[in-house]
Design an enzyme around this catalytic site. Structure first.
Site, PDB file in Angstrom:
ATOM      1  N   CYS A 100      64.817 -90.698 -29.210  1.00  0.00           N
ATOM      2  CA  CYS A 100      64.136 -89.840 -30.174  1.00  0.00           C
ATOM      3  C   CYS A 100      63.035 -90.630 -30.891  1.00  0.00           C
ATOM      4  CB  CYS A 100      65.154 -89.299 -31.167  1.00  0.00           C
ATOM      5  SG  CYS A 100      64.433 -88.178 -32.362  1.00  0.00           S
ATOM      6  N   CYS A 200      70.287 -87.053 -33.332  1.00  0.00           N
ATOM      7  CA  CYS A 200      69.053 -87.249 -34.064  1.00  0.00           C
ATOM      8  C   CYS A 200      68.363 -85.901 -34.261  1.00  0.00           C
ATOM      9  CB  CYS A 200      68.187 -88.191 -33.235  1.00  0.00           C
ATOM     10  SG  CYS A 200      66.479 -88.178 -33.644  1.00  0.00           S
TER      11      CYS A 200
END
Length: 395
Positions: A100, A200
């Site tokens: 991410c 995330c």
């Protein structure tokens, strides 16, 4: 006044990041990333991103900075979620947080920020950056955060020099209690907010249920392998070269159903990962069972009793060249070169002494002590002192 765009997540760390930059005289803009809105895979009726974006908005209003939301859910699905499903299907265990950062926050998000005229992007990561000069060129160093308990440099192990040149980490010099204190002294709504768990930016999604959306359950056997059986398979041959020894130490033990006894059933080998203890639902053993290997092709899980079972340990690992990344490109090894480093194979693991060996096809990481649950698809990160110099995907 340099313009900084802060990824305001609705948590205390990014709130204090924005506050500190404003105090330092930067022109600060808050941007909330919406990365997920497929409600079919959220597990509860809570809508975490809505709550988080409201908190981020209130922090921006309190600080008197402009605020907007950007929808990155399409890129997130493509670059993170699809990749994760793909990796789990292959029997590897990806790290969505590292990805991410590399793919979303410091790539897609950073490009949006630069288009908005930003000089820098800032995030609430507990890590630091400094810049040195080598041969007249600036070289950016990624350093561990001062708070050893919260250091998040590992999650940024895939960043490039280009990305680092545009990044600020204002809370890297602070500890978590200091960050909370600043937030509460300035009446920021996020001062007491708990740290987010889960993927995330997806929020309150639990991984097994998330995976079940795409990877269908499929009943298979759980096999327990005795320690002696593993030790027999791992008898050390004589080696003619260092490469032979490294290859042997980095190799997984291969198991077959005849190596142990069936002790239970599972709903899909691709939901499980090496070193895992929870979720097996097998009782009656003197010591708890740990997963020592999964076989997604045959849908089998191999387990061993106790956290010291020899099936959990390996002394070396391998990273292929195409999955090797040097944050410090100037330190990249050439074939046959070696380097002493400290390394970790998961976020909270204490740093371990290791030697890097660069060979034709990739890089061996040879640990001084055998490591538990070296897991394909996870990231190994290398450090010199407090500087993270490179990383790679364990193959």
């Amino acid at each position: 006044m340099k313009r900084v765009i802060v990824g305001l997540s609705g948590g205390v760390d990014s709130s204090v990041t924005a506050y500190l930059l404003k105090e330092q005289g930067y022109d600060v803009i808050g941007l909330f990333m919406k990365n997920w809105h497929d409600d079919s895979v959220t597990i509860s009726n809570e809508c975490p991103w809505l709550e988080d974006s409201n908190d981020a908005l209130m922090v921006a209003e309190k600080l008197g900075i402009p605020f907007q939301t950007v929808d990155l859910s399409e890129q997130y699905k493509e670059r993170i979620v699809d990749y994760m499903f793909n990796e789990y299907e292959r029997g590897r265990t990806p790290n969505p947080d590292v990805l991410c950062n590399r793919e979303i926050k410091f790539d897609v998000f950073m490009k949006i920020a630069l288009d908005l005229g930003a000089d820098y992007v800032a995030t609430g990561h507990y890590c630091r950056k400094d810049t040195i000069e080598i041969k007249g060129k600036p070289v950016h160093r990624l350093l561990a955060g001062v708070d050893g308990n919260k250091d998040q440099s590992y999650f940024l192990c895939q960043l490039s020099q280009e990305q680092l040149s545009r990044t600020l980490f204002p809370i890297g010099e602070l500890t978590k209690p200091e960050v909370r204190k600043i937030a509460s002294e300035n009446n920021l709504i996020t001062a007491e907010k708990k740290d987010s768990q889960g993927l995330c930016f997806i929020g309150k999604v639990r991984l097994p249920e998330f995976l079940q959306q795409k990877l269908k359950p499929k009943e298979g056997q759980i096999i327990e392998v005795a320690a002696e059986e593993v030790l027999q398979k791992r008898t050390t041959p004589t080696f003619n070269t260092k490469n032979e020894e490294l290859a042997f130490n980095a190799q997984k033990v291969s198991y077959s159903p005849t190596d142990g006894k069936v002790v239970g059933k599972h709903q899909g080998a691709h939901y499980f990962t090496k070193g895992q203890r929870k979720g097996l639902n097998v009782g009656g053993t003197p010591e708890p069972l740990f997963i020592i290997e999964t076989d997604v092709d045959k849908n089998l899980i191999y387990t061993g009793q106790g956290k010291n079972h020899p099936g959990l340990f390996r002394k070396a690992l391998f990273v292929t060249n195409d999955e090797l990344h040097w944050v410090r490109e100037d330190l990249a090894l050439k074939v046959d070169q070696t380097m002493e480093v400290m390394a970790r194979i998961r976020y909270r693991q204490p740093l371990q002494k290791a030697t890097l060996y660069q060979v034709d096809g990739g890089l061996y990481v040879d640990f001084n002590q055998p490591q538990s649950a070296i897991t394909e698809g996870q990231f190994v990160a290398f450090y010199q002192g407090e500087e993270l110099i490179g990383s790679g995907v364990i193959s």
